[in-house]
Design an enzyme around this catalytic site. Structure first.
Site, short mmCIF file in Angstrom:
data_model
loop_
_atom_site.label_atom_id
_atom_site.label_comp_id
_atom_site.label_asym_id
_atom_site.label_seq_id
_atom_site.Cartn_x
_atom_site.Cartn_y
_atom_site.Cartn_z
N LYS A 1 0.85 -1.20 0.00
CA LYS A 1 0.00 0.00 0.00
C LYS A 1 0.89 1.25 0.00
CE LYS A 1 -3.31 -2.97 0.25
NZ LYS A 1 -4.10 -3.43 1.35
C1 LIG Z 1 -5.00 -4.51 1.89
C2 LIG Z 1 -6.48 -4.40 1.95
C3 LIG Z 1 -7.22 -4.71 3.09
C4 LIG Z 1 -6.62 -5.37 4.29
O1 LIG Z 1 -5.56 -4.73 4.84
P1 LIG Z 1 -4.51 -5.57 5.74
O2 LIG Z 1 -3.69 -4.47 6.34
O3 LIG Z 1 -3.76 -6.44 4.81
O4 LIG Z 1 -5.30 -6.32 6.74
C5 LIG Z 1 -8.57 -4.46 3.09
N1 LIG Z 1 -9.20 -3.97 2.01
C6 LIG Z 1 -8.53 -3.70 0.87
C7 LIG Z 1 -9.27 -3.14 -0.28
C8 LIG Z 1 -7.15 -3.92 0.81
O5 LIG Z 1 -6.50 -3.68 -0.33
#
Ligand SMILES: *Cc1c(COP(=O)(O)O)cnc(C)c1O
Length: 388
Positions: A188
């Protein structure tokens, strides 16, 4: 370019860390507080500023953020929550965690964001909330979604895990719904290893999320130490969903580079778009004019007939060329857990299912060089030519 015999691997996404980030972490390691210390508040303040909200509450990951939001919203067994199929499963899972029912609404074929008219068709007298996902980094159509939420008395939640730093009608992602979830996983925009946050303008709601993050206990260790008291009360059930000061220090440092990251991602997207406008059968997802796209992902749709190659063959050709393409996502309602638990099935979301057959995510991260971008474009072109 692909003919030069260089061996590269270009992943679909990757964190960018520099010496400032490392120094920020080291500083915490030498300090008194590894968790529940001052860096937590500092990161929360910086996030609230980015999100344009009064409050941000950091938690251990994006899934915990969604769980906390759904819990603090009072989602419970018997409730239905409208969710999108084209996403990582967390936004549907958080409904399932609470014994409520996720109801999948189909997506817009041009953007693969949840389609407001499909949302409206899924509303019943048990519907309690809508969870939108800003797919690939493009904010959903929040005016339309908010109107539906207001008309039917529903809570609007934004899974903004792809879209921190993006805007909708000049308003930052974070401020577009009652509460927004962020993730700080390394793929991210802001990387803390694992990490997440809830952004909201509602102070009472933020307080409930804080309680849920800390076992439902009214004070944390640091507050007790400061007040010199041993007394605490557990007033509700909660989890240990805290984020450490080590991670928060990294987050503060990373967040400073978010504007750079978004600018660079948008630059790369513009180069891709120009190139693919001249390649038959490879079509990037549409971008609405009222958004600033945060480009967590760069997704194209492959029209097998026009491209002369289908998504599976293109995927294999690019992987063989050292390009870490991916597919985001298998529609959530087609996973065995959802089929077995909620009776979802193929045909429930035909637009999402058709898109799933065609989509491929190309590398997109700010440290990609111009040469990397050209290498990917050339590899796509080569795959089409060698097929044609
Ligand atoms: C990455 C992601 C999550 C979950 O995040 P984590 O930190 O991996 O638990 C939830 N929703 C979306 C759309 C994501 O891309």
């Amino acid at each position: 370019m692909t003919g030069q015999g260089e061996k590269r691997f270009i992943p679909y996404g990757r964190q960018s860390l520099d010496e400032d980030d490392i120094a920020a972490v080291v500083e915490v390691l030498r300090s008194d507080w590894l968790t529940t210390g001052p860096k937590v508040h500092e990161f929360e303040q910086a996030l609230a500023e980015t999100a344009g909200t009064a409050e941000a509450v950091v938690v251990s990951n994006g899934t915990a953020a969604l769980h906390a939001i759904a819990y603090a919203m009072g989602i419970q067994p018997g409730d239905e929550v409208i969710v999108t199929p084209i996403t990582f499963a967390s936004s549907a899972n958080c409904v399932a965690f609470l014994g409520a029912s996720p109801v999948f609404a189909d997506v817009d074929p041009a953007t693969l964001c949840i389609d407001p008219s499909a949302v409206e068709r899924r509303i019943t007298d048990r519907t309690k909330a809508i969870i939108a996902v800003d797919y690939a980094g493009q904010p959903c159509d929040y005016d339309a979604l908010q109107k539906i939420a207001d008309d039917h008395g529903l809570i609007l939640i934004d899974d903004g895990c792809h879209a921190i730093g993006g805007t909708y009608k000049q308003r930052p992602v974070g401020s577009l719904a009652k509460a927004t979830a962020f993730s700080f996983h390394p793929v991210k925009h802001v990387a803390t290893g694992e990490g997440g946050a809830v952004a909201t303008d509602d102070a009472d709601f933020a307080a409930r999320v804080r309680l849920f993050r800390n076992h439902g206990i009214t004070t944390d260790f640091r507050q007790r130490e400061a007040s010199g008291s041993w007394f605490y009360e557990m007033v509700d059930l909660g989890f240990n969903y805290r984020l450490t000061d080590i991670q928060c220090a990294l987050g503060v440092s990373q967040l400073k580079k978010l504007p750079w990251s978004i600018r660079r991602r948008q630059e790369i997207a513009a180069v891709y778009r120009q190139a693919f406008s001249e390649i038959e059968g490879i079509t990037p997802l549409a971008v609405r004019p009222d958004v600033s796209h945060a480009y967590h992902l760069f997704v194209v749709q492959v029209d097998a007939e026009r491209a002369g190659i289908g998504r599976p063959d293109l995927f294999n050709a690019l992987r063989a060329g050292g390009i870490g393409v991916n597919v985001h996502y298998i529609p959530v309602h087609l996973h065995p857990f959802y089929r077995n638990t909620y009776g979802t099935k193929p045909g429930d979301c035909p637009v999402a299912e058709a898109a799933y057959e065609r989509i491929i995510s190309l590398p997109m991260y700010p440290a990609m060089t111009d040469d990397d971008v050209q290498y990917v474009i050339a590899a796509v072109r080569d795959a089409l030519v060698s097929r044609g």
